[in-house]
Design an enzyme around this catalytic site. Sequence first.
Site, PDB file in Angstrom:
ATOM      1  N   GLU A  94     110.191  15.706  49.255  1.00 11.91           N
ATOM      2  CA  GLU A  94     111.424  15.913  50.022  1.00 11.91           C
ATOM      3  C   GLU A  94     112.656  15.578  49.185  1.00 11.91           C
ATOM      4  O   GLU A  94     113.719  16.194  49.346  1.00 11.91           O
ATOM      5  CB  GLU A  94     111.401  15.087  51.314  1.00 11.91           C
ATOM      6  CG  GLU A  94     110.253  15.419  52.255  1.00 11.91           C
ATOM      7  CD  GLU A  94     110.191  16.883  52.661  1.00 11.91           C
ATOM      8  OE1 GLU A  94     111.228  17.580  52.568  1.00 11.91           O
ATOM      9  OE2 GLU A  94     109.105  17.337  53.062  1.00 11.91           O
ATOM     10  N   HIS A 100     117.897  19.729  45.262  1.00  7.05           N
ATOM     11  CA  HIS A 100     118.284  21.139  45.296  1.00  7.05           C
ATOM     12  C   HIS A 100     119.597  21.300  46.054  1.00  7.05           C
ATOM     13  O   HIS A 100     120.516  22.010  45.609  1.00  7.05           O
ATOM     14  CB  HIS A 100     117.165  21.947  45.954  1.00  7.05           C
ATOM     15  CG  HIS A 100     117.225  23.412  45.673  1.00  7.05           C
ATOM     16  ND1 HIS A 100     116.515  24.335  46.422  1.00  7.05           N
ATOM     17  CD2 HIS A 100     117.890  24.136  44.740  1.00  7.05           C
ATOM     18  CE1 HIS A 100     116.727  25.546  45.952  1.00  7.05           C
ATOM     19  NE2 HIS A 100     117.566  25.456  44.933  1.00  7.05           N
TER      20      HIS A 100
END
Length: 326
Positions: A94, A100
Amino acid sequence: LKFKEINDVPIYHEEVRVYEVYEKNDDFLALFYIDLHPRETKNGGAWMTTFRPQGLFAGKVERPLISIVGNLTPSSEEKPSLLTYREVETIFHEFGHALHGMLSNVTYSSLASPDVYWDFVELPSQIMENWLGEPEVLRSFAKNYETGEAIPESYIEKIKDMANYGSANMGLGQTSYALIDMLWHTTDPATISSVADIEDKVHEMCSFYPERSRTMSTAFGHLFSGGYASGYYGYKWAEVLDADVYEEFKRNGLYDQDTAKRLVDTIYSRGGQIDPMELFKQMMGREPDPSALYRREGLIANDNQEQDPTAAPEYDVDQDAPQYMP
């Protein structure tokens, strides 16, 4: 990146912790919210979400508000939160999604990371899992909570030994889900007489066992919902991509800054502006090499270090095999 915990922003629950994230040059990147333990009314599982994506709002490019949420083992009165290996792997995964979102560097929020093609979105998350099993990474944080002693070498060896257990069977299982998903979405309904017709076709391709032991489709949550409908293959394809990119770090060094900068400047920061294959080629100098995944899973010899990393991959493909996968 630098992380600084802060306590002066609104939170939706007292367990949520918030960090300001900065680049090395002290440029502000994001607010990062962490909410890792179960409680009543909280959904199960683990996920990353954005409260605000990076991008243009009211004429100004804003930095994102990113969160990861989980249901990991909580603390008790006797012990702190002692996580299993798989729970730590979940955090690494995660956190990759969070990176990202935090590292996105685009103009329009509709193109900001992680709003990318669904067969690409798991690359930034899954690649992070690779570092967890590395001995030097385990030694840096896996320590006895009472004595501070680092994880014993015998435990590290066990982790390495179990890494590829059942990998071929699990790979076939994941591939079978991808193929079933693809078949349901590409087969003319008028030609389907039963669920078994679809599943028997896939079972013949993807199983060592003579008969199906269960019906998969009726228990497959992603089949027609959850965003992965007709795209569940993306998880397996992302494994190919992340194994290939991680070999670049294995060649150059787990913390090699030049390789990391390439990763940030291509895969993590460009969002949906550029086709994912083009981003991958900018990162690696070539198209993906699926044999990297086979090497990581112990299915073929790991002699990649002797190969030219920029060479185009060669494939030995059975031309008569069904070609459902992209």
